[in-house]
Write a protein that holds these residues in place. Structure first.
Motif, PDB file in Angstrom:
ATOM      1  N   UNK A 301    -114.527 -15.096 -57.839  1.00  0.00           N
ATOM      2  CA  UNK A 301    -114.439 -16.582 -58.541  1.00  0.00           C
ATOM      3  C   UNK A 301    -113.035 -16.380 -59.477  1.00  0.00           C
ATOM      4  N   UNK A 302    -111.932 -16.486 -58.660  1.00  0.00           N
ATOM      5  CA  UNK A 302    -110.677 -16.364 -59.310  1.00  0.00           C
ATOM      6  C   UNK A 302    -109.719 -17.225 -58.807  1.00  0.00           C
ATOM      7  N   UNK A 303    -108.575 -17.694 -59.195  1.00  0.00           N
ATOM      8  CA  UNK A 303    -107.520 -18.547 -58.772  1.00  0.00           C
ATOM      9  C   UNK A 303    -106.804 -17.896 -57.595  1.00  0.00           C
ATOM     10  N   UNK A 304    -106.650 -16.504 -57.598  1.00  0.00           N
ATOM     11  CA  UNK A 304    -106.054 -15.612 -57.055  1.00  0.00           C
ATOM     12  C   UNK A 304    -106.878 -15.566 -55.554  1.00  0.00           C
ATOM     13  N   UNK A 305    -108.331 -15.557 -55.854  1.00  0.00           N
ATOM     14  CA  UNK A 305    -108.986 -15.458 -54.628  1.00  0.00           C
ATOM     15  C   UNK A 305    -108.786 -16.834 -53.813  1.00  0.00           C
ATOM     16  N   UNK A 306    -109.248 -17.816 -54.337  1.00  0.00           N
ATOM     17  CA  UNK A 306    -109.372 -19.043 -53.687  1.00  0.00           C
ATOM     18  C   UNK A 306    -107.591 -19.425 -53.194  1.00  0.00           C
ATOM     19  N   UNK A 307    -106.657 -19.026 -53.802  1.00  0.00           N
ATOM     20  CA  UNK A 307    -105.647 -19.470 -53.268  1.00  0.00           C
ATOM     21  C   UNK A 307    -105.147 -18.496 -51.894  1.00  0.00           C
ATOM     22  N   UNK A 308    -105.342 -17.408 -52.296  1.00  0.00           N
ATOM     23  CA  UNK A 308    -105.084 -16.599 -51.184  1.00  0.00           C
ATOM     24  C   UNK A 308    -105.989 -16.816 -49.768  1.00  0.00           C
ATOM     25  N   UNK A 309    -107.130 -17.292 -49.737  1.00  0.00           N
ATOM     26  CA  UNK A 309    -107.968 -17.562 -48.437  1.00  0.00           C
ATOM     27  C   UNK A 309    -107.317 -18.687 -47.987  1.00  0.00           C
ATOM     28  N   UNK A 310    -107.035 -19.900 -48.764  1.00  0.00           N
ATOM     29  CA  UNK A 310    -106.419 -20.988 -48.217  1.00  0.00           C
ATOM     30  C   UNK A 310    -105.164 -20.752 -47.580  1.00  0.00           C
ATOM     31  N   UNK A 473    -106.814 -18.007 -66.039  1.00  0.00           N
ATOM     32  CA  UNK A 473    -107.676 -18.033 -65.113  1.00  0.00           C
ATOM     33  C   UNK A 473    -107.609 -19.859 -64.732  1.00  0.00           C
ATOM     34  N   UNK A 474    -106.117 -20.130 -64.424  1.00  0.00           N
ATOM     35  CA  UNK A 474    -106.139 -21.589 -64.183  1.00  0.00           C
ATOM     36  C   UNK A 474    -105.566 -21.665 -62.737  1.00  0.00           C
ATOM     37  N   UNK A 475    -106.493 -22.426 -61.840  1.00  0.00           N
ATOM     38  CA  UNK A 475    -105.888 -22.640 -60.472  1.00  0.00           C
ATOM     39  C   UNK A 475    -105.460 -24.264 -60.385  1.00  0.00           C
ATOM     40  N   UNK A 476    -104.399 -24.359 -59.756  1.00  0.00           N
ATOM     41  CA  UNK A 476    -103.969 -25.786 -59.416  1.00  0.00           C
ATOM     42  C   UNK A 476    -103.197 -26.019 -58.339  1.00  0.00           C
ATOM     43  N   UNK A 477    -103.221 -27.302 -57.629  1.00  0.00           N
ATOM     44  CA  UNK A 477    -102.534 -27.499 -56.537  1.00  0.00           C
ATOM     45  C   UNK A 477    -102.487 -28.713 -56.374  1.00  0.00           C
ATOM     46  N   UNK A 478    -101.505 -29.277 -55.383  1.00  0.00           N
ATOM     47  CA  UNK A 478    -101.294 -30.653 -55.017  1.00  0.00           C
ATOM     48  C   UNK A 478    -102.194 -30.730 -53.631  1.00  0.00           C
ATOM     49  N   UNK A 486    -106.553 -29.474 -61.017  1.00  0.00           N
ATOM     50  CA  UNK A 486    -106.151 -28.377 -61.937  1.00  0.00           C
ATOM     51  C   UNK A 486    -107.445 -27.912 -62.520  1.00  0.00           C
ATOM     52  N   UNK A 487    -107.953 -26.551 -62.383  1.00  0.00           N
ATOM     53  CA  UNK A 487    -109.503 -26.022 -62.814  1.00  0.00           C
ATOM     54  C   UNK A 487    -109.011 -24.887 -63.637  1.00  0.00           C
ATOM     55  N   UNK A 488    -109.794 -25.000 -64.758  1.00  0.00           N
ATOM     56  CA  UNK A 488    -110.070 -23.733 -65.582  1.00  0.00           C
ATOM     57  C   UNK A 488    -111.358 -22.843 -65.245  1.00  0.00           C
ATOM     58  N   UNK A 489    -111.092 -21.632 -64.589  1.00  0.00           N
ATOM     59  CA  UNK A 489    -112.202 -21.090 -63.869  1.00  0.00           C
ATOM     60  C   UNK A 489    -112.627 -19.903 -65.096  1.00  0.00           C
ATOM     61  N   UNK A 490    -112.897 -20.293 -66.017  1.00  0.00           N
ATOM     62  CA  UNK A 490    -113.309 -19.491 -67.293  1.00  0.00           C
ATOM     63  C   UNK A 490    -114.200 -20.251 -68.170  1.00  0.00           C
ATOM     64  N   UNK A 491    -114.881 -19.308 -68.961  1.00  0.00           N
ATOM     65  CA  UNK A 491    -115.629 -19.878 -70.324  1.00  0.00           C
ATOM     66  C   UNK A 491    -114.843 -20.001 -71.454  1.00  0.00           C
ATOM     67  N   UNK A 492    -113.700 -19.793 -71.431  1.00  0.00           N
ATOM     68  CA  UNK A 492    -112.688 -19.906 -72.541  1.00  0.00           C
ATOM     69  C   UNK A 492    -111.973 -21.072 -72.822  1.00  0.00           C
ATOM     70  N   UNK A 493    -111.606 -21.728 -73.384  1.00  0.00           N
ATOM     71  CA  UNK A 493    -110.648 -22.989 -73.478  1.00  0.00           C
ATOM     72  C   UNK A 493    -109.138 -22.334 -73.034  1.00  0.00           C
ATOM     73  N   UNK A 494    -108.458 -23.200 -72.490  1.00  0.00           N
ATOM     74  CA  UNK A 494    -106.962 -22.775 -72.077  1.00  0.00           C
ATOM     75  C   UNK A 494    -106.016 -24.283 -72.024  1.00  0.00           C
ATOM     76  N   UNK A 495    -104.821 -23.736 -72.293  1.00  0.00           N
ATOM     77  CA  UNK A 495    -103.948 -24.924 -72.493  1.00  0.00           C
ATOM     78  C   UNK A 495    -102.718 -24.525 -71.721  1.00  0.00           C
ATOM     79  N   UNK A 496    -102.166 -25.624 -70.812  1.00  0.00           N
ATOM     80  CA  UNK A 496    -100.993 -25.264 -69.907  1.00  0.00           C
ATOM     81  C   UNK A 496    -100.434 -26.491 -69.784  1.00  0.00           C
TER      82      UNK A 496
END
Length: 530
Positions: A301-310, A473-478, A486-496
């Protein structure tokens, strides 16, 4: 926009596990009449199709994936009239109907296997995979069965071994025999003539075996020697994934192309080449329409995993088409798998829905995921699944994700059945998430909203994916020109700070100040490019 013929492209299919969806007759097991009673729930979600796991006659050694008659309905589920009534209502509600086809293997109670095992010279003698023992009496090679032990079972009458990739009660068809292929194609035609809209092809890369029966090598991947199932310690070079598979898939596609608006999605599972096979099996217009992927059914469950598979799929098969899922009847439910990455079960369930339903490709949802369910915890005595029974306690099997659908929090068995005992139990954690509890701001309501957005926005169905570069832990795409996710794949807040403007349409735990996007735990935004 997909044409009528290509309705499956970008579609969303809802998987029904018939034993566990709705019991109409009080025997504790779901059935076709029960499915018909509950089709309105599925139509109201806003999906395009339903997929039924097997409902054919079967001894149920593997819950229907051991078929003894490909052209009838098991009495457990009802009658052919019940099937036709279900099909008619689904079509009236605008739902396509996809059914499982288990073509790689049959039941050992299938009449043709019963005939085949009688002698080496009967008319069906070569319809299954038979081989002589080695001089010391051991099996002809080292191939292993997925559910444990050798994939070869001794038969005293023929004094030969027969091959089974799964249970010994599931002998593999011999696809090197053209008569076998013709028979299976005739079975598929039977259902096409009956009006089904397509097929989910079970274990589609297992059809053909190496004719020379060469040994498999050891699996070189680093995790293999710690695997619970010995099958995973092998690199299955010869027991599956053979090039002749393509030839049969092309025959199958030619058959479907004789009919209007039909589709097939093949289940492609492999520890080494899954993405490559998905591309190969869907490339061009003569093979599978879609390949159903295992790539997102695991713990990653990580941005790298989802991105790499697609990215890997569309790079390897630019003219192919994937079908993505997070859960099904064979793996632990995704909310439970990924709960360590979130603070809240509902928040994770909503984020997962937004994520999956924004992916490029077609999508499969599994019954109950729209309620945010996790697996039911079962004792050994409650298990029915041979995988769980054989590998307990290190691997608890698939029963936990197969427990009955819950409709009414206050009804016995969650409204699934009026029986005193159901085939698998309904327990309080699952019953607490019944459909009847899913009001405003619920997981169910969010699924409806996200599905409606996917239907309304052509870019979410058909648009190409361009990933945006965010730190973990952010995944984003158009998607296409108009949508951004845009998704924060974690339990901690993030700012981007997104590189493009975002006009939110659906969002949770998200706030925008100027070009700054604040995402809380499991926060996300699905919006239009501004």
């Amino acid at each position: 926009m997909a044409s009528k013929q290509d309705w499956w492209r970008g579609s969303v299919t809802y998987q029904i596990y018939p034993r566990s969806f709705m019991d109409s007759d009080g025997d504790g097991i779901g059935d076709l009449k029960g499915i018909t009673q509950r089709l309105d729930h599925i139509a109201a979600l806003g999906v395009d199709a339903i997929w039924l796991s097997p409902v054919f006659p079967s001894p149920m050694a593997d819950m229907g994936y051991d078929v003894s008659d490909y052209c009838d309905i098991d009495p457990t589920f009802g009658t052919m009239d019940d099937f036709d009534a279900m099909l008619d209502k689904a079509h009236a509600l605008g739902l396509k109907v996809i059914i499982d086809q288990v073509l790689s293997h049959a039941s050992d109670q299938h009449p043709f296997f019963l005939e085949s095992r009688q002698s080496r010279d009967n008319p069906k003698a070569d319809w299954f995979v038979w081989a002589d023992p080695k001089p010391d009496g051991t099996p002809p090679n080292n191939w292993l069965a997925i559910f444990g032990g050798s994939s070869w079972e001794w038969d005293a009458r023929r004094r030969q071994y027969y091959f089974h990739n799964f249970l010994r009660e599931q002998p593999d068809w011999n696809f090197h025999n053209p008569e076998v292929q013709d028979y299976l194609l005739d079975c598929v035609r039977f259902w096409l003539d009956r009006g089904v809209d397509g097929f989910r092809l079970d274990t589609v890369n297992f059809y053909v075996h190496d004719k020379m029966l060469r040994d498999n090598a050891a699996n070189p991947l680093p995790w293999a020697q710690q695997a619970v199932r010995p099958f995973e310690m092998q690199y299955t070079l010869f027991s599956k994934n053979q090039p002749e598979n393509i030839q049969f898939l092309e025959r199958l596609r030619a058959l479907l192309d004789e009919y209007d608006d039909r589709t097939m999605v093949g289940e492609v599972g492999d520890s080494h080449h899954s993405i490559d096979l998905m591309g190969e099996y869907t490339s061009g217009s003569k093979r599978l329409h879609m390949a159903y992927s295992f790539e997102l059914l695991g713990p990653d469950f990580s941005p790298q995993h989802f991105r790499s598979r697609i990215e890997a799929f569309f790079k390897g098969a630019p003219d192919g088409w994937p079908c993505w899922a997070f859960s099904n009847h064979d793996v632990p439910r995704h909310v439970g798998r990924w709960l360590d990455h979130a603070k809240d079960q509902d928040a994770l369930a909503k984020q997962a829905a937004a994520l999956l339903l924004s992916f490029e490709g077609s999508i499969c949802l599994y019954q109950g995921e729209e309620l945010g369910q996790i697996d039911t915890v079962l004792s050994f005595e409650e298990l029915t699944d041979p995988e769980g029974i054989n590998f307990w306690p290190e691997k608890t099997g698939r029963d936990g994700c197969r427990t009955p659908m819950v409709w009414d929090k206050d009804a016995p068995n969650g409204g699934f059945s009026k029986a005193n005992r159901t085939w698998l139990p309904v327990k309080p954690p699952q019953q607490a998430r019944a459909v009847s509890t899913q009001g405003k701001n619920s997981v169910l309501e969010f699924y409806k909203e996200m599905l409606a957005l996917r239907r309304a926005e052509a870019d979410l169905r058909d648009g190409k994916t361009v990933f945006l570069d965010f730190p973990e832990p952010v995944l984003g795409f158009r998607r296409g020109e108009g949508m951004v996710c845009i998704y924060n794949l974690s339990a901690a807040p993030v700012t981007v700070e997104p590189p493009i403007g975002v006009d939110p349409v659906l969002h949770e735990a998200a706030g925008i100040k100027g070009r700054t996007l604040q995402l809380g735990a499991s926060g996300f935004v699905v919006g239009r490019v501004s």
